[in-house]
Write a protein that holds these residues in place. Structure first.
Motif, short mmCIF file in Angstrom:
data_model
loop_
_atom_site.label_atom_id
_atom_site.label_comp_id
_atom_site.label_asym_id
_atom_site.label_seq_id
_atom_site.Cartn_x
_atom_site.Cartn_y
_atom_site.Cartn_z
N UNK A 147 0.86 -1.18 0.00
CA UNK A 147 0.00 0.00 0.00
C UNK A 147 0.90 1.24 0.00
N UNK A 148 0.82 2.08 -1.03
CA UNK A 148 1.81 3.17 -1.16
C UNK A 148 1.75 4.20 -0.04
N UNK A 149 0.59 4.41 0.56
CA UNK A 149 0.51 5.35 1.68
C UNK A 149 1.21 4.74 2.90
N UNK A 151 -6.13 10.31 4.30
CA UNK A 151 -6.91 11.07 3.35
C UNK A 151 -6.07 12.12 2.63
N UNK A 152 -5.11 12.72 3.36
CA UNK A 152 -4.28 13.75 2.75
C UNK A 152 -3.29 13.18 1.74
N UNK A 153 -2.90 11.91 1.90
CA UNK A 153 -1.89 11.32 1.04
C UNK A 153 -2.47 10.52 -0.13
N UNK A 154 -3.64 9.94 0.03
CA UNK A 154 -4.21 9.11 -1.03
C UNK A 154 -4.27 9.81 -2.38
N UNK A 155 -4.67 11.09 -2.45
CA UNK A 155 -4.74 11.74 -3.77
C UNK A 155 -3.43 11.74 -4.53
N UNK A 156 -2.31 11.66 -3.85
CA UNK A 156 -1.01 11.63 -4.52
C UNK A 156 -0.79 10.33 -5.30
N UNK A 157 -1.60 9.31 -5.01
CA UNK A 157 -1.41 8.01 -5.65
C UNK A 157 -2.62 7.58 -6.49
N UNK A 182 -7.06 -5.64 -9.11
CA UNK A 182 -7.79 -4.60 -8.37
C UNK A 182 -6.97 -4.16 -7.17
N UNK A 183 -6.68 -2.86 -7.10
CA UNK A 183 -5.98 -2.29 -5.96
C UNK A 183 -6.82 -1.20 -5.31
N UNK A 184 -8.12 -1.29 -5.46
CA UNK A 184 -9.02 -0.28 -4.90
C UNK A 184 -8.97 -0.18 -3.40
N UNK A 185 -8.54 -1.24 -2.72
CA UNK A 185 -8.45 -1.18 -1.26
C UNK A 185 -7.42 -0.15 -0.79
N UNK A 186 -6.48 0.20 -1.64
CA UNK A 186 -5.49 1.20 -1.27
C UNK A 186 -6.07 2.61 -1.23
N UNK A 187 -7.28 2.78 -1.69
CA UNK A 187 -7.93 4.09 -1.68
C UNK A 187 -8.87 4.24 -0.49
N UNK A 188 -8.95 3.21 0.36
CA UNK A 188 -9.91 3.22 1.45
C UNK A 188 -9.20 3.25 2.81
N UNK A 189 -9.96 3.48 3.88
CA UNK A 189 -9.35 3.47 5.23
C UNK A 189 -8.83 2.10 5.60
N UNK A 190 -8.05 2.05 6.67
CA UNK A 190 -7.57 0.79 7.21
C UNK A 190 -7.90 0.72 8.68
N UNK A 191 -8.12 -0.51 9.17
CA UNK A 191 -8.38 -0.66 10.60
C UNK A 191 -7.06 -0.81 11.34
N UNK A 192 -7.12 -1.06 12.62
CA UNK A 192 -5.91 -1.06 13.44
C UNK A 192 -4.96 -2.20 13.08
N UNK A 193 -5.43 -3.27 12.44
CA UNK A 193 -4.56 -4.39 12.08
C UNK A 193 -4.10 -4.30 10.64
N UNK A 194 -4.42 -3.21 9.95
CA UNK A 194 -4.00 -3.07 8.57
C UNK A 194 -5.01 -3.60 7.59
#
Length: 329
Positions: A113-115, A276-282, A296-308
């Motif tokens: 995940x690039x972020x 949220x601030x970094x996702x637009x860069x990717x 599909x890498x759409x999950x990289x555009x969404x939030x993550x929980x405490x375990x990733x």
């Protein structure tokens, strides 16, 4: 010629160190004792300018052809030879140099995940006292200026995670059957199956290695007056060290780095606001990555929980800690 048969080419902070160590345990594989020789990053000596600490890193480059081949001289007959330099994927010239010298090389790519990758990268340099900006979002905003000033690739927090551009270029040089690409989470969640997949790709026996080393989680010092003072000394020592031999230069900074790590908490997860601030860069590059790979890498555009893992909707709150699952770096 004592050249590698395969290379782990990226991405930084995506488990390549642990993967290198795991592959070195396979009896049919010989991994270079120098994990990250960086040979293909230059046509000659590395540059003499850069960001804080870059001079020491440049001294570690194995840039002479004879020295590079010597890394593989001790490989037993019949074993596959490999090395791991995670900047090769990012560096387009490095890709071309690999293709020119080892056109049949097999290439292993780990995508994170690039972020999350950018945050891990920033934390690494912040904890070492080299990163002067105490917030990953603001540090990413400095990237264009740093690139123009010649800071090394490890400071390119955003650009290193733009995998779509990198793979599009790579697939213009190498046939797809020569490239194995998988996710960092595969290495974390299913190490045995992922290692078997790598062994199958390389053509060596499967089932002989089934785990990767546990991660040494980078400490995350708080931005106290002590941390700021030690960091300033660290950057000053790194500047002086560029004029000294490697071991002497390291003697200036190693005690400071140890002091910086003392009492540091484990790396804290990103807040949803930071993410949220970094996702637009990717965002545009993730679309390109999906086009290039058909995945599909759409999950990289969404939030993550405490375990990733993925959140169903509500963003995670600040200060949440990850669970105790072993990770790799």
């Amino acid at each position: 010629m004592a050249l590698p048969d395969f290379l782990v080419i990226g991405a930084p902070k995506s488990g390549t160190t642990a993967l290198h160590a795991a592959l070195a345990r396979h009896p049919q594989i010989f991994m270079s004792a120098v994990k990250e020789p960086k040979f293909f990053l230059t046509d000659g000596p590395p540059p003499d300018r850069g960001g804080p600490g870059d001079a020491q890193t440049f001294k570690e480059h194995v840039w002479r052809r004879a020295d590079y081949e010597a890394l593989f001289d001790q490989a037993p007959r019949g074993t596959l030879k490999g090395e791991s330099t995670p900047f090769y994927l990012y560096d387009r010239q490095a890709q071309r140099r690999i293709q020119a010298l080892i056109p049949g090389a097999r290439l292993i790519v780990v995508l994170r995940d690039p972020v999350e990758r950018a945050h891990s990268n920033w934390t690494h340099l912040w904890s070492a006292g080299l990163e002067p900006v105490g917030d990953v979002v603001r540090a990413c905003a400095e990237e264009e200026r740093r690139v123009a000033a010649g800071w090394s690739a490890f400071w390119h927090y955003v650009s290193l995670g733009r995998y779509g551009e990198q793979l599009e270029h790579l697939y213009g040089l190498f046939p797809r059957e020569n490239v194995l690409q998988f996710r960092y989470r595969d290495l974390v969640d299913e190490p045995a199956a992922t290692l078997d997949r790598i062994c199958a790709f390389l053509g060596v026996e499967q089932g002989l290695i089934d785990e990767v080393p546990r991660e040494n989680v980078t400490a995350h010092p708080d931005p106290t007056l002590r941390h700021r003072a030690l960091s300033r000394l660290m950057r000053a020592g790194a500047t002086v060290g560029r004029h000294l031999p490697g071991r002497l230069a390291a003697s200036l900074t190693e005690p400071l780095e140890k002091a910086l790590q003392e009492s540091g908490r484990p790396r804290r997860p990103l807040s949803w606001e930071q993410r949220q601030a970094l996702i637009p860069r990717f965002r545009d590059d993730i679309a390109l990555l999906e086009k290039v790979t058909g995945e599909d890498f759409g999950d990289w555009l969404r939030p993550r929980d405490r375990s990733g893992g993925l959140m169903g909707g509500r963003p995670p709150g600040q200060g949440q800690a990850r669970n105790g699952r072993p990770r790799v770096h």
